[in-house]
Design a protein around this motif. Structure first.
Motif, PDB file in Angstrom:
ATOM      1  N   UNK A 279      28.325 -13.520 -37.350  1.00 19.35           N
ATOM      2  CA  UNK A 279      27.912 -13.548 -35.941  1.00 19.35           C
ATOM      3  C   UNK A 279      29.103 -13.883 -35.035  1.00 19.35           C
ATOM      4  N   UNK A 280      29.919 -14.829 -35.463  1.00 16.45           N
ATOM      5  CA  UNK A 280      31.087 -15.225 -34.664  1.00 16.45           C
ATOM      6  C   UNK A 280      32.083 -14.069 -34.550  1.00 16.45           C
ATOM      7  N   UNK A 281      32.326 -13.366 -35.652  1.00  9.35           N
ATOM      8  CA  UNK A 281      33.232 -12.216 -35.615  1.00  9.35           C
ATOM      9  C   UNK A 281      32.691 -11.144 -34.674  1.00  9.35           C
ATOM     10  N   UNK A 282      31.403 -10.881 -34.758  1.00 13.88           N
ATOM     11  CA  UNK A 282      30.790  -9.895 -33.873  1.00 13.88           C
ATOM     12  C   UNK A 282      30.977 -10.292 -32.411  1.00 13.88           C
ATOM     13  N   UNK A 283      30.692 -11.537 -32.108  1.00 10.19           N
ATOM     14  CA  UNK A 283      30.779 -12.025 -30.736  1.00 10.19           C
ATOM     15  C   UNK A 283      32.197 -11.921 -30.202  1.00 10.19           C
TER      16      UNK A 283
END
Length: 118
Positions: A26-30
């Motif tokens: 999720x952090x990478x996507x964000x």
């Protein structure tokens, strides 16, 4: 890095992201969305998440490498590019006035169906 190379890199990351987004954390996507889609600077992202610019940079670099690793193994973007090239060649053939009109129409229908699959 030249403006042209930067644009190429952004386009490539965006394409890879389209194929592999769900495989990222999720952090990478964000972070990738903020940086590549929304054109936030490292400083803006750092302020938003209350971390250092260096930490943002490292997260983005790791996410880029993860995308490239997925592509190296799965080759989804490479296959997509090859399919699109084949569709363009078929489209050119479908517009060849040397072919009978019926064949041109049939090829045109096939091209439309293939494009719809993308």
């Amino acid at each position: 890095m030249s403006q042209e190379n930067r644009l190429e890199k952004t386009n490539r990351i965006n394409l890879l992201f389209a194929f592999y987004e769900r495989l990222l954390t999720e952090k990478q996507q964000t972070f990738l969305k903020y940086y590549f889609h929304d054109d936030f600077s490292l400083g803006e992202i750092a302020a938003e998440f209350e971390i250092s610019r260096q930490a943002v940079y490292e997260h983005i670099k790791r996410a880029e490498q993860t995308l490239e690793n997925y592509e190296a193994k799965l080759e989804l973007l490479q296959r997509h590019d090859r399919r699109m090239q084949e569709i363009r060649e078929l489209e050119t053939l479908a517009n060849d006035e040397k072919l009978p009109e019926q064949t041109q129409r049939e090829l045109g229908v096939i091209v439309q169906k293939l494009q719809a699959l993308e």
